[in-house]
Design a protein around this motif. Structure first.
Motif, PDB file in Angstrom:
ATOM      1  N   TYR A  54      11.254   6.954  -2.685  1.00 35.11           N
ATOM      2  CA  TYR A  54      10.527   5.900  -3.534  1.00 35.11           C
ATOM      3  C   TYR A  54      10.891   5.877  -5.053  1.00 35.11           C
ATOM      4  O   TYR A  54      10.337   4.781  -5.703  1.00 35.11           O
ATOM      5  N   ASN A  55      11.670   6.990  -5.588  1.00 33.38           N
ATOM      6  CA  ASN A  55      11.759   6.896  -6.994  1.00 33.38           C
ATOM      7  C   ASN A  55      12.498   5.715  -7.480  1.00 33.38           C
ATOM      8  O   ASN A  55      12.446   5.419  -8.912  1.00 33.38           O
ATOM      9  N   LYS A  56      13.256   5.027  -6.847  1.00 29.29           N
ATOM     10  CA  LYS A  56      13.980   3.983  -7.480  1.00 29.29           C
ATOM     11  C   LYS A  56      13.587   2.668  -6.955  1.00 29.29           C
ATOM     12  O   LYS A  56      14.433   1.600  -7.024  1.00 29.29           O
ATOM     13  N   LYS A  57      12.342   2.727  -5.929  1.00 32.26           N
ATOM     14  CA  LYS A  57      12.130   1.476  -5.239  1.00 32.26           C
ATOM     15  C   LYS A  57      11.709   0.281  -6.376  1.00 32.26           C
ATOM     16  O   LYS A  57      12.180  -0.967  -6.189  1.00 32.26           O
ATOM     17  N   ASP A  58      10.965   0.738  -7.415  1.00 38.48           N
ATOM     18  CA  ASP A  58      10.371  -0.237  -8.611  1.00 38.48           C
ATOM     19  C   ASP A  58      11.770  -0.642  -9.080  1.00 38.48           C
ATOM     20  O   ASP A  58      11.808  -1.846  -9.490  1.00 38.48           O
ATOM     21  N   THR A  59      12.839   0.114  -9.408  1.00 37.42           N
ATOM     22  CA  THR A  59      13.897  -0.215 -10.026  1.00 37.42           C
ATOM     23  C   THR A  59      14.925  -1.470  -9.215  1.00 37.42           C
ATOM     24  O   THR A  59      14.994  -2.434  -9.827  1.00 37.42           O
ATOM     25  N   LEU A  60      14.886  -0.985  -8.056  1.00 37.64           N
ATOM     26  CA  LEU A  60      15.650  -2.054  -7.325  1.00 37.64           C
ATOM     27  C   LEU A  60      14.753  -3.494  -6.992  1.00 37.64           C
ATOM     28  O   LEU A  60      15.481  -4.456  -7.228  1.00 37.64           O
ATOM     29  N   ARG A  61      13.441  -3.302  -7.067  1.00 35.56           N
ATOM     30  CA  ARG A  61      12.664  -4.621  -7.104  1.00 35.56           C
ATOM     31  C   ARG A  61      12.922  -5.366  -8.443  1.00 35.56           C
ATOM     32  O   ARG A  61      13.009  -6.685  -8.491  1.00 35.56           O
TER      33      ARG A  61
ATOM     34  N   PHE B 119       6.406  18.076  -1.002  1.00 39.40           N
ATOM     35  CA  PHE B 119       5.630  16.966  -0.554  1.00 39.40           C
ATOM     36  C   PHE B 119       5.922  15.702  -1.607  1.00 39.40           C
ATOM     37  O   PHE B 119       6.255  14.729  -1.093  1.00 39.40           O
ATOM     38  N   PHE B 120       5.880  16.124  -2.689  1.00 38.47           N
ATOM     39  CA  PHE B 120       6.059  15.298  -4.065  1.00 38.47           C
ATOM     40  C   PHE B 120       7.509  14.920  -4.048  1.00 38.47           C
ATOM     41  O   PHE B 120       7.976  13.790  -4.364  1.00 38.47           O
ATOM     42  N   THR B 121       8.815  15.735  -4.000  1.00 42.54           N
ATOM     43  CA  THR B 121      10.032  15.699  -4.032  1.00 42.54           C
ATOM     44  C   THR B 121      10.445  14.867  -2.862  1.00 42.54           C
ATOM     45  O   THR B 121      11.384  13.971  -3.112  1.00 42.54           O
ATOM     46  N   GLY B 122       9.812  14.935  -1.737  1.00 40.55           N
ATOM     47  CA  GLY B 122       9.962  13.835  -0.544  1.00 40.55           C
ATOM     48  C   GLY B 122       9.902  12.554  -0.984  1.00 40.55           C
ATOM     49  O   GLY B 122      10.769  11.641  -0.710  1.00 40.55           O
ATOM     50  N   TYR B 123       8.844  12.405  -1.964  1.00 41.39           N
ATOM     51  CA  TYR B 123       8.606  10.857  -2.190  1.00 41.39           C
ATOM     52  C   TYR B 123       9.467  10.508  -3.277  1.00 41.39           C
ATOM     53  O   TYR B 123       9.851   9.345  -3.334  1.00 41.39           O
ATOM     54  N   MET B 124      10.067  11.432  -4.121  1.00 41.67           N
ATOM     55  CA  MET B 124      11.146  11.079  -4.998  1.00 41.67           C
ATOM     56  C   MET B 124      12.537  10.699  -4.281  1.00 41.67           C
ATOM     57  O   MET B 124      12.959   9.646  -4.598  1.00 41.67           O
ATOM     58  N   THR B 125      12.415  11.247  -3.029  1.00 44.88           N
ATOM     59  CA  THR B 125      13.823  10.993  -2.523  1.00 44.88           C
ATOM     60  C   THR B 125      13.678   9.596  -1.820  1.00 44.88           C
ATOM     61  O   THR B 125      14.767   8.903  -1.953  1.00 44.88           O
TER      62      THR B 125
ATOM     63  N   ASP C  20       1.011  -1.163  -0.023  1.00 41.39           N
ATOM     64  CA  ASP C  20       0.127  -0.146  -0.057  1.00 41.39           C
ATOM     65  C   ASP C  20       0.886   1.254   0.003  1.00 41.39           C
ATOM     66  O   ASP C  20       0.548   2.236  -0.566  1.00 41.39           O
ATOM     67  N   ASN C  21       1.898   1.198   0.661  1.00 39.83           N
ATOM     68  CA  ASN C  21       2.837   2.336   0.845  1.00 39.83           C
ATOM     69  C   ASN C  21       3.372   2.715  -0.784  1.00 39.83           C
ATOM     70  O   ASN C  21       3.645   3.762  -0.980  1.00 39.83           O
ATOM     71  N   LEU C  22       3.720   1.699  -1.098  1.00 42.38           N
ATOM     72  CA  LEU C  22       4.261   1.870  -2.580  1.00 42.38           C
ATOM     73  C   LEU C  22       3.405   2.035  -3.643  1.00 42.38           C
ATOM     74  O   LEU C  22       3.581   3.071  -4.364  1.00 42.38           O
ATOM     75  N   THR C  23       2.139   1.618  -3.492  1.00 39.03           N
ATOM     76  CA  THR C  23       1.020   1.943  -4.280  1.00 39.03           C
ATOM     77  C   THR C  23       0.789   3.518  -4.326  1.00 39.03           C
ATOM     78  O   THR C  23       0.599   4.427  -5.405  1.00 39.03           O
ATOM     79  N   LEU C  24       0.840   4.093  -2.940  1.00 44.56           N
ATOM     80  CA  LEU C  24       0.625   5.394  -2.725  1.00 44.56           C
ATOM     81  C   LEU C  24       1.546   6.162  -3.359  1.00 44.56           C
ATOM     82  O   LEU C  24       1.370   7.347  -3.962  1.00 44.56           O
ATOM     83  N   ALA C  25       2.945   5.928  -3.086  1.00 43.06           N
ATOM     84  CA  ALA C  25       4.125   6.645  -3.431  1.00 43.06           C
ATOM     85  C   ALA C  25       3.960   6.725  -5.076  1.00 43.06           C
ATOM     86  O   ALA C  25       4.388   7.818  -5.506  1.00 43.06           O
ATOM     87  N   ASN C  26       3.550   5.701  -5.714  1.00 47.23           N
ATOM     88  CA  ASN C  26       3.556   5.437  -7.132  1.00 47.23           C
ATOM     89  C   ASN C  26       2.681   6.551  -7.656  1.00 47.23           C
ATOM     90  O   ASN C  26       2.697   7.203  -8.623  1.00 47.23           O
TER      91      ASN C  26
ATOM     92  N   PHE D 187       1.573   9.426  -6.199  1.00 46.33           N
ATOM     93  CA  PHE D 187       2.101  10.570  -6.019  1.00 46.33           C
ATOM     94  C   PHE D 187       3.263  10.950  -7.038  1.00 46.33           C
ATOM     95  O   PHE D 187       3.451  12.150  -7.286  1.00 46.33           O
ATOM     96  N   LEU D 188       4.196   9.825  -7.154  1.00 49.80           N
ATOM     97  CA  LEU D 188       5.125  10.153  -8.232  1.00 49.80           C
ATOM     98  C   LEU D 188       4.762  10.450  -9.649  1.00 49.80           C
ATOM     99  O   LEU D 188       5.064  11.474 -10.376  1.00 49.80           O
ATOM    100  N   HIS D 189       3.963   9.857 -10.000  1.00 48.16           N
ATOM    101  CA  HIS D 189       3.030   9.910 -11.249  1.00 48.16           C
ATOM    102  C   HIS D 189       2.268  11.481 -11.169  1.00 48.16           C
ATOM    103  O   HIS D 189       2.625  11.868 -12.196  1.00 48.16           O
ATOM    104  N   SER D 190       1.674  11.533 -10.197  1.00 47.24           N
ATOM    105  CA  SER D 190       1.088  12.945  -9.913  1.00 47.24           C
ATOM    106  C   SER D 190       2.031  14.045 -10.250  1.00 47.24           C
ATOM    107  O   SER D 190       1.675  15.193 -10.731  1.00 47.24           O
TER     108      SER D 190
END
Length: 345
Positions: A314-321, A306-312, A234-240, A242-245
């Motif tokens: 979560y921006n690479k979490k999917d890449t690491l996965r 608020f959004f750049t905080g998510y970039m810091t 859920d955290n990743l879903t929410l982060a993605n 906000f990143l898309h937004s």
């Protein structure tokens, strides 16, 4: 004057120039160093608290969890051993610290502070609220969006001895494991001038390390693990979301129509778009999160930071996965070994 005296004279002049041009940074460093020293000197060793008959039994249980988690992190996933998180500092109900973040007002471009050794960081921490507010005010006066947040944990990235903070003990075992492993990862892996990669790796290792710890203790089918995994998703879903937004908001800033508006109208259009983003949370599919609570408890005074905080974080979490799955057949420990070889301290 001898040649040695001339050299020392020149070096002395250079040192004075450095000190004068960096006096603000030096003052900040001294203030933060004293704050860190106060925490270390007043922290009480875990074993002292465990033997204290007046210390809460429920908190003693949390300290035992931390001892287990540290041992697991060092012995089983091979994070770097250190003196961190062996003692507790009582915050007495006060915030851990005050972290200032800043971003350009009409662009998703983080403001970066420059520090010796660690390089550029998109945040600056303070132990004193007034100092944080002063920093934020100066940035606002220079046209930046700002945000002051109270972090759930505190780490000096392995440069100093970090205590357990009393606020950490409010977390349940799963989230406590994630936090401790996250912070210990900072002592193991660090890339200068790349806070985004550092934080994403620490988050990734914290979450996956916590799952392994819980599995080793309770078994793979434990309801605790299921609930924790759902919260991670859920955290990743929410982060993605906000990143898309954030990309959509940044696209708005780059349109000719927006650029040609006066700042007063830009602010109206900006807040209108942010309003759409917040309303859109109702349509995001979560496994356990309640969108109403997210909107009520999280989304206050939202601006670009608020959004750049998510970039810091979560921006690479999917890449690491994806890297773990594609290069290491989903084997987290093999992936972590690679990350330590690639970015280890």
């Amino acid at each position: 004057m001898s040649w040695k005296a001339k050299i020392f004279s020149v070096l002395g002049i250079l040192l004075m120039v450095v000190l004068l041009t960096n006096c603000k940074l030096i003052g900040y460093g001294i203030t933060q160093g004293l704050g860190q020293l106060r925490m270390v000197r007043n922290a009480v060793p875990i074993d002292t608290l465990l033997n204290d008959p007046y210390y809460s039994d429920s908190l003693k249980q949390k300290l035992l969890y931390i001892k287990e988690i540290r041992k697991f992190a060092i012995d089983s996933i091979h994070l770097k051993d250190s003196d961190n998180y062996n003692a507790v500092f009582d915050l007495k109900g006060q915030p851990t610290a005050y972290v200032v973040q800043a971003c350009e007002k009409y662009a998703m471009k983080k403001y970066l502070w420059k520090f010796p050794v660690v390089g550029k960081l998109p945040y600056k921490g303070f132990f004193d609220k007034a100092d944080a507010e002063k920093e934020a005010k100066q940035l606002q006066d220079n046209g930046y969006d700002t945000r002051i947040v109270n972090p759930g944990g505190w780490s000096t990235m392995g440069w100093f001895k970090d205590p357990i903070l009393s606020s950490m003990l409010r977390k349940d075992e799963a989230n406590l494991a994630e936090l401790i492993i996250h912070e210990l990862t900072h002592s193991t892996i660090f890339v200068k001038d790349n806070s985004e990669l550092n934080e994403n790796i620490a988050d990734y290792v914290g979450e996956n390390g916590a799952v392994l710890y819980l599995k080793s203790k309770y078994g793979a089918d434990s309801p605790l693990i299921t609930r924790y995994k759902n919260s991670i998703e859920d955290n990743l879903t929410l982060a993605n979301y906000f990143l898309h937004s954030a990309k959509g908001l940044d696209s708005l800033y780059n349109t000719d129509g927006f650029k040609n508006l006066p700042d007063s109208l830009k602010d109206i259009e900006k807040q209108r778009f942010i309003g759409y983003i917040i309303d859109g949370i109702d349509s995001v599919g979560f496994k356990a999160f309640d969108p109403t609570k997210i909107k009520k408890n999280t989304l206050r005074n939202v601006n670009n930071t608020f959004f750049t905080g998510y970039m810091t974080y979560y921006n690479k979490k999917d890449t690491l996965r994806d890297q773990c799955i594609n290069q290491f057949d989903g084997d987290f420990l093999r992936h972590l070994h690679y990350l330590k070889q690639e970015y280890g301290r």
